[in-house]
Write a protein that holds these residues in place. Sequence first.
Motif, PDB file in Angstrom:
ATOM      1  N   THR A   1       0.828  -1.213   0.000  1.00  0.00           N
ATOM      2  CA  THR A   1       0.000   0.000   0.000  1.00  0.00           C
ATOM      3  C   THR A   1       0.857   1.256   0.000  1.00  0.00           C
ATOM      4  N   VAL A   2       1.817   1.319   0.917  1.00  0.00           N
ATOM      5  CA  VAL A   2       2.651   2.521   0.977  1.00  0.00           C
ATOM      6  C   VAL A   2       3.520   2.616  -0.269  1.00  0.00           C
ATOM      7  N   GLY A   3       3.955   1.481  -0.807  1.00  0.00           N
ATOM      8  CA  GLY A   3       4.722   1.504  -2.043  1.00  0.00           C
ATOM      9  C   GLY A   3       3.906   2.043  -3.199  1.00  0.00           C
ATOM     10  N   HIS A   4       2.638   1.635  -3.270  1.00  0.00           N
ATOM     11  CA  HIS A   4       1.751   2.128  -4.331  1.00  0.00           C
ATOM     12  C   HIS A   4       1.542   3.637  -4.212  1.00  0.00           C
ATOM     13  N   ILE A   5       1.305   4.117  -2.996  1.00  0.00           N
ATOM     14  CA  ILE A   5       1.075   5.555  -2.788  1.00  0.00           C
ATOM     15  C   ILE A   5       2.297   6.360  -3.220  1.00  0.00           C
ATOM     16  N   LEU A   6       3.464   5.954  -2.758  1.00  0.00           N
ATOM     17  CA  LEU A   6       4.677   6.711  -3.058  1.00  0.00           C
ATOM     18  C   LEU A   6       5.032   6.639  -4.541  1.00  0.00           C
TER      19      LEU A   6
ATOM     20  N   ARG B   1      12.337   2.122   0.724  1.00  0.00           N
ATOM     21  CA  ARG B   1      13.412   3.011   1.189  1.00  0.00           C
ATOM     22  C   ARG B   1      14.187   3.577   0.004  1.00  0.00           C
ATOM     23  N   SER B   2      14.417   2.756  -1.012  1.00  0.00           N
ATOM     24  CA  SER B   2      15.122   3.218  -2.189  1.00  0.00           C
ATOM     25  C   SER B   2      14.325   4.303  -2.912  1.00  0.00           C
ATOM     26  N   ARG B   3      13.010   4.123  -2.985  1.00  0.00           N
ATOM     27  CA  ARG B   3      12.165   5.132  -3.627  1.00  0.00           C
ATOM     28  C   ARG B   3      12.243   6.463  -2.892  1.00  0.00           C
ATOM     29  N   LEU B   4      12.326   6.414  -1.575  1.00  0.00           N
ATOM     30  CA  LEU B   4      12.397   7.656  -0.801  1.00  0.00           C
ATOM     31  C   LEU B   4      13.681   8.428  -1.099  1.00  0.00           C
ATOM     32  N   TYR B   5      14.761   7.724  -1.391  1.00  0.00           N
ATOM     33  CA  TYR B   5      15.987   8.422  -1.774  1.00  0.00           C
ATOM     34  C   TYR B   5      15.768   9.246  -3.037  1.00  0.00           C
ATOM     35  N   GLU B   6      14.945   8.730  -3.962  1.00  0.00           N
ATOM     36  CA  GLU B   6      14.710   9.411  -5.228  1.00  0.00           C
ATOM     37  C   GLU B   6      13.759  10.592  -5.091  1.00  0.00           C
TER      38      GLU B   6
ATOM     39  N   LYS C   1      26.726   8.379  13.618  1.00  0.00           N
ATOM     40  CA  LYS C   1      26.204   7.192  14.280  1.00  0.00           C
ATOM     41  C   LYS C   1      25.474   7.560  15.560  1.00  0.00           C
ATOM     42  N   ILE C   2      24.402   6.823  15.823  1.00  0.00           N
ATOM     43  CA  ILE C   2      23.569   7.085  16.992  1.00  0.00           C
ATOM     44  C   ILE C   2      23.223   5.755  17.632  1.00  0.00           C
ATOM     45  N   SER C   3      23.312   5.695  18.945  1.00  0.00           N
ATOM     46  CA  SER C   3      22.856   4.501  19.653  1.00  0.00           C
ATOM     47  C   SER C   3      21.349   4.424  19.529  1.00  0.00           C
ATOM     48  N   ALA C   4      20.872   3.409  18.892  1.00  0.00           N
ATOM     49  CA  ALA C   4      19.451   3.331  18.566  1.00  0.00           C
ATOM     50  C   ALA C   4      18.627   2.966  19.784  1.00  0.00           C
ATOM     51  N   ALA C   5      17.513   3.678  19.962  1.00  0.00           N
ATOM     52  CA  ALA C   5      16.584   3.332  21.032  1.00  0.00           C
ATOM     53  C   ALA C   5      15.860   2.033  20.701  1.00  0.00           C
ATOM     54  N   ARG C   6      15.784   1.728  19.418  1.00  0.00           N
ATOM     55  CA  ARG C   6      15.179   0.480  18.970  1.00  0.00           C
ATOM     56  C   ARG C   6      16.101  -0.123  17.924  1.00  0.00           C
ATOM     57  N   GLU C   7      16.118  -1.432  17.819  1.00  0.00           N
ATOM     58  CA  GLU C   7      17.059  -2.082  16.918  1.00  0.00           C
ATOM     59  C   GLU C   7      16.597  -2.028  15.468  1.00  0.00           C
ATOM     60  N   GLU C   8      15.313  -1.900  15.217  1.00  0.00           N
ATOM     61  CA  GLU C   8      14.825  -1.898  13.845  1.00  0.00           C
ATOM     62  C   GLU C   8      15.215  -0.601  13.134  1.00  0.00           C
ATOM     63  N   THR C   9      15.411  -0.698  11.841  1.00  0.00           N
ATOM     64  CA  THR C   9      15.770   0.450  11.023  1.00  0.00           C
ATOM     65  C   THR C   9      14.612   0.791  10.089  1.00  0.00           C
ATOM     66  N   LEU C  10      14.801   1.864   9.312  1.00  0.00           N
ATOM     67  CA  LEU C  10      13.750   2.269   8.377  1.00  0.00           C
ATOM     68  C   LEU C  10      13.535   1.208   7.303  1.00  0.00           C
ATOM     69  N   ILE C  11      14.593   0.537   6.886  1.00  0.00           N
ATOM     70  CA  ILE C  11      14.439  -0.542   5.911  1.00  0.00           C
ATOM     71  C   ILE C  11      13.644  -1.696   6.508  1.00  0.00           C
ATOM     72  N   ASP C  12      13.872  -1.996   7.795  1.00  0.00           N
ATOM     73  CA  ASP C  12      13.102  -3.046   8.460  1.00  0.00           C
ATOM     74  C   ASP C  12      11.613  -2.729   8.452  1.00  0.00           C
TER      75      ASP C  12
ATOM     76  N   THR D   1       9.846  10.383  10.141  1.00  0.00           N
ATOM     77  CA  THR D   1      10.037   9.046  10.686  1.00  0.00           C
ATOM     78  C   THR D   1      10.987   9.098  11.872  1.00  0.00           C
ATOM     79  N   ASN D   2      10.743   8.207  12.834  1.00  0.00           N
ATOM     80  CA  ASN D   2      11.639   8.020  13.972  1.00  0.00           C
ATOM     81  C   ASN D   2      12.686   6.957  13.701  1.00  0.00           C
ATOM     82  N   TYR D   3      12.540   6.236  12.594  1.00  0.00           N
ATOM     83  CA  TYR D   3      13.445   5.129  12.293  1.00  0.00           C
ATOM     84  C   TYR D   3      14.592   5.633  11.428  1.00  0.00           C
TER      85      TYR D   3
END
Length: 289
Positions: A203-208, A260-265, A242-253, A222-224
């Motif tokens: 869904t989010v891929g289609h919107i973007l 994520r690649s589309r957002l770079y563009e 570099k930042i010590s992450a409050a959560r282990e997941e990343t934006l790609i996760d 985003t917080n990620y």
Amino acid sequence: MAQSQCPLCSGTGWRVVERVDANEKAERVVQRKDATLGASTAPPKLTWAVPCDCSEANRATRSLARARIPRRYEHCDFENFDTDVWEGGPEAAAWDRSLAQARLVVQAFAQNYPAAGETGLLLMGPCGVGKTHLAVAALRALMNRGHEARFYDYRELLKELQASYDPDHPISEMGVLGPVLKTEVLLIDDIGASKPSPWALDTVGHILNKRYNENRVTLLTTNYLDAADGEPGVSRMPSGQKISAAREETLIDRLGQRVRSRLYEMCRTVEIFSPDYRREIRHAGRIRS
């Protein structure tokens, strides 16, 4: 709604003038004869009905509601975004510079829009650094110049779309999705906040992708963060910090490699690095979005 006791419009919301200023919008034109002229052959005067000043505040409120900007964020603008909040400590100056730089970039985007080759913005940083405040400030600045804009919380948008699949729901899927795809400037707040599922990622891929292909501008927060290579539990800003992450997941996760690649563009990344303002500073009236 007009004020019922307004001496200019008597509660109608419209006042009558004989000449329209350049910054006023004339809604209707009426010919009238001046009673003092009697049988005079002088041409009749033209009068215009223009919105009365007493309804201006209500029009602004309705405009914010149409854009779906939550009441909590209605006050957000560039002037009340603090950039000198941290005092003492070796990192305070760097934190304030990060806030000031982010405001400068987002404000320049709003001032220069639309520009050739316009891209959106991805505001990235930990919780409580003012990402939503700056994004809403940009929306409001654009709306004040007549551009169409809408605010959507990422989680709420997904819930609205899921609810629209119910055949008894009053709004169809395209009734929900249409404005998201077509609005001139779209803000998706807190993207990645919901746990990813194949449906959510599609869904989010289609919107973007749809907005990117139709050259429509999208703002996101985003917080990620992105992962720091080879260092578990450590994230990095796009600049490499570099930042010590409050959560282990990343934006790609949370969004997948393709999104994520589309957002770079389609977006310029604006990184904000400072402590959580809401947690560290709780002065009355200074709680940041």
